[in-house]
Design a protein around this motif. Sequence first.
Motif, PDB file in Angstrom:
ATOM      1  N   ASN A  59       0.828  -1.212   0.000  1.00 21.04           N
ATOM      2  CA  ASN A  59       0.000   0.000   0.000  1.00 21.04           C
ATOM      3  C   ASN A  59       0.860   1.260   0.000  1.00 21.04           C
ATOM      4  N   LYS A  60       1.902   1.268   0.829  1.00 25.32           N
ATOM      5  CA  LYS A  60       2.806   2.422   0.848  1.00 25.32           C
ATOM      6  C   LYS A  60       3.485   2.597  -0.507  1.00 25.32           C
ATOM      7  N   ARG A  61       3.913   1.484  -1.072  1.00 24.44           N
ATOM      8  CA  ARG A  61       4.605   1.562  -2.359  1.00 24.44           C
ATOM      9  C   ARG A  61       3.679   2.165  -3.425  1.00 24.44           C
ATOM     10  N   GLN A  62       2.443   1.698  -3.467  1.00 21.69           N
ATOM     11  CA  GLN A  62       1.524   2.165  -4.507  1.00 21.69           C
ATOM     12  C   GLN A  62       1.114   3.620  -4.288  1.00 21.69           C
ATOM     13  N   VAL A  63       0.883   4.007  -3.042  1.00 21.31           N
ATOM     14  CA  VAL A  63       0.549   5.404  -2.756  1.00 21.31           C
ATOM     15  C   VAL A  63       1.704   6.310  -3.197  1.00 21.31           C
ATOM     16  N   PHE A  64       2.905   5.955  -2.787  1.00 18.94           N
ATOM     17  CA  PHE A  64       4.090   6.760  -3.119  1.00 18.94           C
ATOM     18  C   PHE A  64       4.265   6.874  -4.631  1.00 18.94           C
ATOM     19  N   LYS A  65       4.083   5.770  -5.341  1.00 20.13           N
ATOM     20  CA  LYS A  65       4.346   5.756  -6.780  1.00 20.13           C
ATOM     21  C   LYS A  65       3.250   6.465  -7.572  1.00 20.13           C
ATOM     22  N   GLY A  66       2.051   6.579  -6.990  1.00 15.35           N
ATOM     23  CA  GLY A  66       1.025   7.396  -7.625  1.00 15.35           C
ATOM     24  C   GLY A  66       1.310   8.878  -7.464  1.00 15.35           C
ATOM     25  N   ILE A  67       1.790   9.256  -6.273  1.00 13.98           N
ATOM     26  CA  ILE A  67       2.104  10.668  -6.008  1.00 13.98           C
ATOM     27  C   ILE A  67       3.312  11.118  -6.830  1.00 13.98           C
ATOM     28  N   PHE A  68       4.349  10.294  -6.845  1.00 12.27           N
ATOM     29  CA  PHE A  68       5.595  10.669  -7.524  1.00 12.27           C
ATOM     30  C   PHE A  68       5.744   9.893  -8.837  1.00 12.27           C
ATOM     31  N   PHE A  69       4.623   9.805  -9.536  1.00  9.30           N
ATOM     32  CA  PHE A  69       4.511   9.033 -10.780  1.00  9.30           C
ATOM     33  C   PHE A  69       5.645   9.332 -11.745  1.00  9.30           C
ATOM     34  N   ASN A  70       5.944  10.591 -11.947  1.00 10.08           N
ATOM     35  CA  ASN A  70       6.939  10.986 -12.957  1.00 10.08           C
ATOM     36  C   ASN A  70       8.364  10.632 -12.573  1.00 10.08           C
ATOM     37  N   SER A  71       8.567  10.295 -11.303  1.00 12.52           N
ATOM     38  CA  SER A  71       9.918   9.926 -10.852  1.00 12.52           C
ATOM     39  C   SER A  71      10.124   8.422 -10.819  1.00 12.52           C
ATOM     40  N   ILE A  72       9.070   7.680 -11.169  1.00 13.29           N
ATOM     41  CA  ILE A  72       9.117   6.222 -11.081  1.00 13.29           C
ATOM     42  C   ILE A  72       9.314   5.630 -12.473  1.00 13.29           C
ATOM     43  N   SER A  73      10.094   4.574 -12.565  1.00 11.06           N
ATOM     44  CA  SER A  73      10.353   3.919 -13.851  1.00 11.06           C
ATOM     45  C   SER A  73       9.053   3.487 -14.519  1.00 11.06           C
ATOM     46  N   SER A  74       8.995   3.659 -15.828  1.00  8.50           N
ATOM     47  CA  SER A  74       7.807   3.245 -16.583  1.00  8.50           C
ATOM     48  C   SER A  74       7.630   1.730 -16.561  1.00  8.50           C
ATOM     49  N   LYS A  75       8.675   1.007 -16.180  1.00  7.64           N
ATOM     50  CA  LYS A  75       8.606  -0.457 -16.116  1.00  7.64           C
ATOM     51  C   LYS A  75       8.058  -0.947 -14.777  1.00  7.64           C
ATOM     52  N   ASP A  76       7.853  -0.036 -13.855  1.00  6.51           N
ATOM     53  CA  ASP A  76       7.346  -0.399 -12.520  1.00  6.51           C
ATOM     54  C   ASP A  76       5.821  -0.455 -12.564  1.00  6.51           C
ATOM     55  N   ASP A  77       5.259  -1.655 -12.617  1.00  6.63           N
ATOM     56  CA  ASP A  77       3.812  -1.822 -12.756  1.00  6.63           C
ATOM     57  C   ASP A  77       3.030  -1.311 -11.556  1.00  6.63           C
ATOM     58  N   LEU A 131      -3.533   5.063  -8.805  1.00  5.07           N
ATOM     59  CA  LEU A 131      -4.364   5.956  -9.611  1.00  5.07           C
ATOM     60  C   LEU A 131      -5.070   6.999  -8.752  1.00  5.07           C
ATOM     61  N   TYR A 132      -5.600   6.582  -7.611  1.00  3.60           N
ATOM     62  CA  TYR A 132      -6.256   7.546  -6.715  1.00  3.60           C
ATOM     63  C   TYR A 132      -5.313   8.702  -6.367  1.00  3.60           C
ATOM     64  N   PHE A 133      -4.066   8.372  -6.103  1.00  5.51           N
ATOM     65  CA  PHE A 133      -3.127   9.412  -5.676  1.00  5.51           C
ATOM     66  C   PHE A 133      -2.530  10.164  -6.862  1.00  5.51           C
ATOM     67  N   PHE A 134      -2.465   9.512  -8.006  1.00  7.19           N
ATOM     68  CA  PHE A 134      -2.107  10.246  -9.223  1.00  7.19           C
ATOM     69  C   PHE A 134      -3.140  11.338  -9.463  1.00  7.19           C
ATOM     70  N   ILE A 135      -4.419  10.999  -9.339  1.00 11.42           N
ATOM     71  CA  ILE A 135      -5.498  11.965  -9.554  1.00 11.42           C
ATOM     72  C   ILE A 135      -5.396  13.117  -8.561  1.00 11.42           C
ATOM     73  N   LYS A 136      -5.069  12.790  -7.322  1.00 10.09           N
ATOM     74  CA  LYS A 136      -4.984  13.810  -6.269  1.00 10.09           C
ATOM     75  C   LYS A 136      -3.833  14.790  -6.510  1.00 10.09           C
ATOM     76  N   PHE A 137      -2.724  14.296  -7.026  1.00 13.84           N
ATOM     77  CA  PHE A 137      -1.512  15.115  -7.074  1.00 13.84           C
ATOM     78  C   PHE A 137      -1.092  15.562  -8.479  1.00 13.84           C
ATOM     79  N   HIS A 138      -1.852  15.170  -9.497  1.00 13.48           N
ATOM     80  CA  HIS A 138      -1.481  15.541 -10.864  1.00 13.48           C
ATOM     81  C   HIS A 138      -2.681  16.125 -11.598  1.00 13.48           C
ATOM     82  N   ASN A 139      -2.408  16.967 -12.570  1.00 12.30           N
ATOM     83  CA  ASN A 139      -3.469  17.598 -13.364  1.00 12.30           C
ATOM     84  C   ASN A 139      -3.501  16.993 -14.769  1.00 12.30           C
ATOM     85  N   GLY A 140      -4.476  16.110 -14.992  1.00 13.01           N
ATOM     86  CA  GLY A 140      -4.678  15.577 -16.331  1.00 13.01           C
ATOM     87  C   GLY A 140      -3.619  14.581 -16.758  1.00 13.01           C
ATOM     88  N   ILE A 141      -3.930  13.863 -17.842  1.00 13.95           N
ATOM     89  CA  ILE A 141      -3.001  12.878 -18.376  1.00 13.95           C
ATOM     90  C   ILE A 141      -3.071  12.895 -19.902  1.00 13.95           C
TER      91      ILE A 141
END
Length: 392
Positions: free
Chosen positions: A146-164, A172-182
């Motif tokens: 859970n921590k890993r997924q929350v962190f990787k949603g928030i800091f999406f752009n800093s995480i490898s694209s190969k990290d599923d 996704l919930y935290f990507f939505i919270k911390f990012h504007n659009g995709i």
Amino acid sequence: MSVIIGLFENIRMYKSFDYAIGNLINFGLENNLPKIDEIIMKYIEFLERHLELAITYPNDFSLWEKILECKNVENEKIYQFLFKKVEINKLNLLVPKKDYFDMQDYMQTEFLNYCYVLTIINESDKTVLSNYMPQLLKEINKADINKRQVFKGIFFNSISSKDDEKYSKLSLYFFIKFHNGINEEIYCLYKKSIESLLKETVNDLNVINFITATILRYEQPTTSVFTLITHSSFRSQIYRLTFDLYWESDGRPKYATQWVNQLILEDKIFISQSIRTIVKYIRDEEVDKTNSLINILKSSNIEPHYKLREEDFIIMTFVKECSREQLKKTVELIRILCEKGYMHVTKLIETEIEITLNKLQEYNLETKSLLESLKPYTRVRIFNEWNRKYGC
């Protein structure tokens, strides 16, 4: 200064006065009191000895934000503490079990407060987080999922694209919270998670808005997503947002028109929303929107399972005082509903139509065609009464 420092000289004193300490430090930072930088450094030294207090109240992200903004405090010393002393794996991420996702539950946790602090640092200087990210990832990858997924949603752009894990539903919930659009590429990577959310209970309007906007931009209504939306527990909210986005000032989403046209053919809930929206547009005198949506409704095929509901057709609030043009559009809508077999004249709708007929007479406008349209749906006694009063 000595008085404030005295309150956190030992742990028992701190726990007795933590609320007062937080207020005093906040006040000192907001008003740039003399020696506030010395107080902050003493405070951080105290927290280094008691790391379990580092991100707990009163040391939430709002206090750390003020500390980071303080020009007299050496940021490098704060970074050393936050990135090297605070043990990210020991920060709690405990949330109550619910049948739905609740962002507010996560907002109360130490872990999310810490992540918030990192985003504040990143907003002011992206190189800082970039420098510390390898170390953070090394630690976060030792944490629970859970921590890993929350962190990787928030800091999406800093995480490898190969990290599923960055494409998980929780991420996704935290990507939505911390990012504007995709963009479309990220939408495709998150598509499975979006489809999963469409099968669940979702109460967060930001999440519903995100799902709606991305689907209208990147998904044609000919896929499995169409079925998921028309069976979603929050489809009513999706439909309301669809009309908002349909008229978006900076450009209609690519597939919005296709979605509106397809939904109005196949989903009675969307027809309900369409009628309510037309009524709103007539009431608000939004002529172009009224004409556009009336034309879509008029040209659509008949949905055999839909019958007008009272809550879809609340017009008495404005028809009594409406203009001639508003009245004409209201009559046009009623006739379309009759032509398609959607009309269902309850006692309340009888009252609504009576007001409409009376207003037509007041404006000396023709009523016969409207009465003829309503005849198959109206009780004989009521129709005869209307015909006698308004049919001349």
